[in-house]
Enzyme design. Structure first.
Site, short mmCIF file in Angstrom:
data_model
loop_
_atom_site.label_atom_id
_atom_site.label_comp_id
_atom_site.label_asym_id
_atom_site.label_seq_id
_atom_site.Cartn_x
_atom_site.Cartn_y
_atom_site.Cartn_z
N THR A 1 0.80 -1.23 0.00
CA THR A 1 0.00 0.00 0.00
C THR A 1 0.83 1.28 0.00
OG1 THR A 1 -2.09 -0.85 0.83
CG2 THR A 1 -1.50 1.36 1.53
N SER B 1 7.09 -0.16 3.73
CA SER B 1 5.90 -0.63 4.44
C SER B 1 6.06 -0.66 5.95
CB SER B 1 5.57 -2.05 3.96
OG SER B 1 5.45 -2.10 2.56
N CYS B 2 7.20 -1.13 6.42
CA CYS B 2 7.34 -1.44 7.84
C CYS B 2 8.61 -0.84 8.40
CB CYS B 2 7.39 -2.95 8.04
SG CYS B 2 5.99 -3.81 7.34
N ASN C 1 7.50 -6.58 13.38
CA ASN C 1 6.83 -5.35 12.97
C ASN C 1 5.37 -5.37 13.38
OD1 ASN C 1 6.30 -7.44 11.06
ND2 ASN C 1 5.46 -5.89 9.67
N CYS D 1 2.83 -6.44 11.81
CA CYS D 1 2.07 -7.63 11.40
C CYS D 1 2.86 -8.92 11.57
CB CYS D 1 1.60 -7.48 9.96
SG CYS D 1 0.68 -5.96 9.66
N GLU E 1 5.65 -10.24 10.43
CA GLU E 1 6.36 -11.00 9.40
C GLU E 1 7.79 -10.51 9.16
OE1 GLU E 1 4.76 -7.58 6.92
OE2 GLU E 1 4.19 -8.72 8.71
N PRO F 1 0.31 -9.67 5.55
CA PRO F 1 -1.13 -9.96 5.56
C PRO F 1 -1.84 -9.70 4.24
CG PRO F 1 -0.50 -8.57 7.42
CD PRO F 1 0.68 -8.63 6.52
N ALA G 1 -3.93 -7.52 3.27
CA ALA G 1 -5.37 -7.30 3.40
C ALA G 1 -5.92 -6.45 2.26
CB ALA G 1 -5.67 -6.64 4.74
N THR G 2 -5.32 -5.28 2.02
CA THR G 2 -5.88 -4.37 1.04
C THR G 2 -5.52 -4.76 -0.38
OG1 THR G 2 -5.62 -2.62 2.69
CG2 THR G 2 -6.13 -1.94 0.46
#
Length: 907
Positions: free
Chosen positions: A317, A332-333, A545, A547, A549, A731, A733-734
């Site tokens: 994202t 991302s993280c 992090n 999530c 991973e 994950p 998700a989006t």
């Protein structure tokens, strides 16, 4: 509340409108109760009917429409009667509706015209034939009933409505019918895209083909974005005509409604709320942003575009938000470690804010902060412990909500020996002192192997404050065990001021209890993450992090950064197995894209930039695992599915590590490669033996390689690696919503469900199941009613054959230990970790213990949410007048929804 709805118009069957009157609903429901219960119940039932009316009104208000059809109101009445399990009353109401409909059939006009205010302000005439023609123009190749969709749209229109209302009604009609057939989801998406092209290009779009519209929207979007100071002016230096000729408009047909609506609401660039780009131009813009520093920028942009627009691979994202923009924060993280001094603590919180501003998900290690009542040398006072600072971190995440685009998200980690661990476990409780609660922040336990051994041995466990044993934070494996036992001896001799001894089993039980009750803290394993880390020579992994991973080193001088993207496994199935040739090509291009992120990225914190450029970690993952199993006809909890988990992970990792070695040959190795496990010829699967040695016990997982790993070792020995870490399963998700597959390595939540996210509520139907039922002549209105009644499960439906019941089990119908087993074989090959949700039906203390003990025993590095069944309900769209609308859908624990916004922070 009923007064709030006075401005909503009710559209009658003849197209005229009347004011909404809640009293009519109450009267109708009361009559239905009298029909079933008798006149003696009238007084009591009128009170209940009024409460049902309130629920109907709430549902209408949630829709946010200026008008609603009379049939839709009646559908909602049925829905709430069914939800309250007054089935006999609902049936009476349904029968009454059916009788009334039969009486209307001869006289009800089907082709009457409406007067509509056009976009130019002139009055135009719209009838059902015109609506049908517009729908038919976008329905090629889809098995949909155009006339039924047109009739549904007409129900939501009235004389004097606007052309915007007509477009909305067409979208809504297709959306309403999705549960009848998932093909309507694609129809709805096509209608949205057509209107989106008109929004971007204006009236000129009506003279264009789909190819011309997509190409023109791309070029105009880039120019408008630069002019509005949203996009980097370098984007105009590309050969836009060459790139426009590579646009493939036919790929718009891949979208489901949820995917395109998510793009529209959250990703496409806009100026004063008007979108300036369409889907294919959006993907090309992302590709251009990632190709800015390539020598042959156009060729690479087209290569990247083809990977994204085909849905073979999708970046995370933040990359989709910001690629090609003036502020390209694409990572991302971010992982940080918080020091034990006031200036350092608030510096860490400031860094959280800066990193969160541009869509980063955060993982903070708080273990070094001294415990409650620890001595403060500078003031000769006592510490308030770590919890008050966690509260500040929580509120910062709420305040800095990722640039106003989505909820800020952070996870705090604490090691199990910290003296504040018991209070840490209760941070998400809804009772107690709210000043010592963090309702918005995720939390996770960072557990050393020694603690798990003590639980097994039913031994004691000692809690310390890090101010008296600071070296424990930097140690793991046997070195940690040696130091920890020495501190226990000192404590027993009175040489440690602040400590507490408790049975390990008691603390473990409290961990699992809080996890079940609040969804937190998650269970993650310190030693697995460190002993198997390729970068153990360069530092320590102090946390994961947001999530769970990412497993990268952090220190006072380094904030770990990871750049994510995921391969769509469902797009890599061919001939009953993995298409290895295509997977290799996808991974090679994807790794190049992720490596490019590191150099293009905007770093809001210097420590993050230094760390990322030094180690160059990326996290290539997967999504659509469940969809791939459907393609292969493998039940999720079958032994064959576990074998596929192993084979797909091995192939993904093999190609990712090989691609990184290729990049090293072209671009050079990362600066801390020397001394890493890669440099020593130790690949991730080899490190499993090192973990077993450190634990002093075998790891309960075994796999056999099927690829030429010796050749890869030789390649790495010759060329090195471009990236310190390569694979992490996030994950998704989006981005899984965007491409229309199940997220990550997740089982399907339900075969019929409503997914809620920031873009709204969307009916999701398992299209593979519907196709199978159609092929066997079993998909009909009755089957839909039964699916709704049984919460999207096919298991209780007698008509469904046994093989389909096995294939289409939902998440809570799958053996939890099979989830662990599949994750364990994946973890053998992965150099980082995986975001693994645990689904459990009928959770008990014993079952929780067995599950998480198995996760540790099999060498997993981390776990994510514990998702347990709960009695929650979600509203579904209607089928026909009189169909069963009440649907119960199960949500995942108190802290985790079907589509939790915090799960989206990475992807």
């Amino acid at each position: 509340m009923k007064n709030d709805i006075l401005n909503v118009a009710v559209v009658k069957r003849d197209g005229n409108t009347v004011a909404f009157n809640a009293a009519k609903i109450t009267t109708a429901i009361t009559k239905a109760f009298i029909e079933v219960k008798g006149k003696d119940a009238a007084s009591a039932m009128h009170h209940y009917a009024s409460s049902v009316t309130d629920e109907v009104v709430k549902s209408i208000l949630r829709r946010g429409h200026a008008s609603i059809g009379i049939e839709d109101i009646q559908d909602l009445v049925e829905l709430h009667l069914m939800r309250s399990e007054h089935f006999d009353v609902a049936r009476a109401y349904i029968v009454f509706r059916s009788q009334q409909a039969n009486r209307r059939v001869p006289s009800e006009p089907q082709d009457h015209a409406l007067s509509v205010v056009g976009d130019d302000g002139n009055i135009v005439t719209v009838d059902i034939k015109q609506l049908a023609e517009r729908i038919r123009a976008h329905a090629q190749g889809l098995e949909v009933d155009v006339d039924a969709a047109a009739r549904q749209a007409l129900r939501d229109l009235y004389n004097g409505c606007s052309m915007a209302d007509v477009r909305k009604a067409l979208h809504g009609a297709a959306r309403t019918l999705i549960e009848v057939d998932p093909a309507y989801s694609k129809l709805a998406a096509r209608l949205v895209i057509a209107d989106l092209h008109a929004e971007v290009l204006g009236d000129a779009v009506h003279q264009m083909s789909d190819d011309e519209a997509s190409a023109a929207a791309f070029v105009s979007g880039i120019r408008a974005g630069v002019e509005a100071e949203l996009l980097d002016p370098q984007m105009l230096q590309f050969d836009l005509d060459q790139l426009a000729s590579a646009i493939r408009a036919e790929r718009n047909a891949q979208f489901e409604l949820l995917g395109i609506q998510t793009l529209y609401d959250r990703y496409l660039l806009h100026v004063q709320k008007r979108r300036i780009e369409a889907p294919q131009g959006f993907f090309m813009r992302i590709a251009m942003g990632l190709a800015l520093r390539e020598v042959d920028r156009e060729a690479k942009a087209i290569e990247f575009y083809n990977l994204l627009s085909s849905f073979d691979f999708m970046t995370s994202t933040p990359t989709l938000f910001n690629s090609g923009t003036l502020r390209p924060q694409l990572s991302s993280c971010f992982l940080t470690t918080i020091p034990d001094d006031l200036a350092g603590i608030y510096e860490g919180i400031k860094e959280n804010a800066l990193l969160s501003k541009f869509a980063g998900g955060l993982g903070n290690d708080w273990t070094r902060v001294r415990a409650l009542r620890s001595h403060i040398k500078g003031t000769n006072g006592e510490s308030q412990g770590v919890v008050p600072f966690l509260k500040v971190a929580n509120d910062t995440a709420v305040a800095v909500n990722q640039g106003g685009r989505r909820q800020g998200a952070v996870c705090g980690y604490l090691e199990t020996w910290h003296l504040d661990i018991e209070e840490f476990l209760e941070l998400r409780k809804n009772t107690g002192d709210d000043r010592r609660r963090t309702h918005d922040m995720n939390t996770a336990n960072w557990i050393p192997d020694l603690f798990m051994k003590r639980v097994i041995e039913q031994g004691n466990w000692t809690l310390f404050t890090p101010s008296e044993c600071p070296d424990l934070h930097e140690l793991y494996g046997r070195a940690f065990e040696k130091a920890y036992v020495a501190y226990e001896a000192k404590a027993a001799q009175g040489q440690v001021a602040n400590f507490k001894v408790i049975p390990a089993e008691v603390l473990w039980r409290k961990m699992l209890t809080m996890l079940f009750e609040t969804g937190h803290p998650w269970i993650t394993f310190k030693d697995s993450c460190n002993v198997r880390s390729p970068q153990q020579h360069a530092g320590v992994v102090h946390s994961s992090n947001l999530c769970t991973e990412i497993t990268l080193n952090t220190s006072d001088g380094e904030i770990a950064v990871c750049n994510l993207g995921s391969v769509n496994l469902a797009r890599h199935i061919k001939g009953g197995g993995l298409d290895l040739e295509k997977l290799q090509a996808t991974v090679k291009t994807a790794m190049r894209m992720l490596d490019n992120v590191i150099d293009i990225n905007l770093y809001t914190v210097k420590k993050a930039r230094d760390s990322n450029l030094r180690h160059r970690p990326v996290g290539l993952g997967v999504m659509g695992y469940q969809d791939a199993l459907f393609e292969l006809r493998l039940p999720f909890d079958s032994e064959e599915a576990v074998q596929f988990a192993n084979a797909s992970a091995e192939a993904l990792c093999f190609y990712a590590y090989s691609a990184s070695a290729d990049l090293a040959r072209e671009r050079g190795v990362y600066s801390t490669f020397k001394g890493s496990l890669w440099d020593r010829g130790v690949l991730p699967q080899d490190s499993l033996a090192i973990l077993a040695e450190e634990r002093g016990r075998s790891i309960a997982v075994s796999v056999s390689p099927s690829m030429d790993w010796d050749a890869l070792r030789s390649k790495i020995a010759t060329h090195g690696m471009r990236n310190s870490n390569c694979v992490a399963i996030a994950p998704t998700a989006t981005i899984a919503n965007i491409v229309g597959v199940d997220a990550s390595i997740e089982p399907k939540f339900g075969n019929l469900a409503v997914k809620s996210n920031l873009a709204g509520e969307f009916t999701i139907v398992n299209r593979q199941l519907v196709a199978d039922l159609k092929a066997r002549g079993l998909w009909d209105a009755a089957m839909l009613v039964e699916l709704k009644h049984f919460d999207g499960s096919v298991q209780p439906i007698d008509r469904v054959p046994a093989d389909l019941k096995a294939l289409y089990k939902t998440a809570f119908e799958i053996d939890t230990l099979k989830l662990i087993e599949a994750a364990a074989v994946r973890q053998v090959w992965i150099d980082q970790a995986q975001s693994l949700n645990i689904y459990m039906k009928g959770a008990s203390g014993r079952k929780l213990h067995e599950t998480y003990m198995a996760a540790w025993d099999k060498g997993l590095k981390t776990t994510y949410y514990l998702r347990t069944t709960s009695a929650s309900q979600a509203e579904k769209a209607t089928v026909d007048a009189g169909a069963l609308n009440a649907v119960r859908t199960q949500e995942a624990g108190k802290a985790c929804r079907i589509d939790d916004p915090t799960c989206e922070a990475c992807q």
